[in-house]
Design an enzyme around this catalytic site. Structure first.
Site, short mmCIF file in Angstrom:
data_model
loop_
_atom_site.label_atom_id
_atom_site.label_comp_id
_atom_site.label_asym_id
_atom_site.label_seq_id
_atom_site.Cartn_x
_atom_site.Cartn_y
_atom_site.Cartn_z
CB THR A 8 -0.93 0.01 1.23
OG1 THR A 8 -0.13 -0.10 2.41
CG2 THR A 8 -1.94 -1.12 1.18
CB CYS A 9 4.37 1.86 0.76
SG CYS A 9 5.67 3.10 0.72
CG ASP A 10 1.20 6.27 -2.77
OD1 ASP A 10 0.53 5.28 -3.15
OD2 ASP A 10 0.70 7.32 -2.34
#
Length: 105
Positions: A8-10
């Site tokens: 979920t980390c950009d």
């Protein structure tokens, strides 16, 4: 090459897009192997802990004072991301220095 991060980390997604051959390891689901974590702690120590994260802000002052190894074992999402292992070398974050070292523009 392995990229340790969160799906979920950009920033991890950007790194993975630039490194399509990298094996992605989700630290929340799979953790970081102890040998890699030991090397990362030896190299980066306190810089390995993301003090800007939501998890960090939720910790008490007493918890924040604990050693990095203990914090990361208990809260793997506290790790600064991505942690990249390539050719026996470790890189932390996705800044210009890391991209240059990995040959990515």
């Amino acid at each position: 090459m392995r990229l340790f991060g969160l799906k979920t980390c950009d920033t991890c997604r950007k790194a993975l897009k630039s490194l399509p051959d990298a094996e992605f390891v989700d630290v929340r689901a799979d953790g970081v192997p102890s040998d890699v974590m030991d090397r990362a702690l030896a190299r980066f120590d306190a810089a390995l802990v993301n003090t800007r994260s939501t998890t960090w802000r939720g910790l008490s002052e007493a918890e924040r004072g604990r050693p990095s190894a203990e914090l990361l074992a208990e809260h793997p999402t506290l790790m600064k991301r991505p942690l990249i292992e390539a050719d026996g070398e470790l890189y932390l974050g996705w800044d210009a220095k890391t991209r240059a070292a990995l040959g990515v523009s």
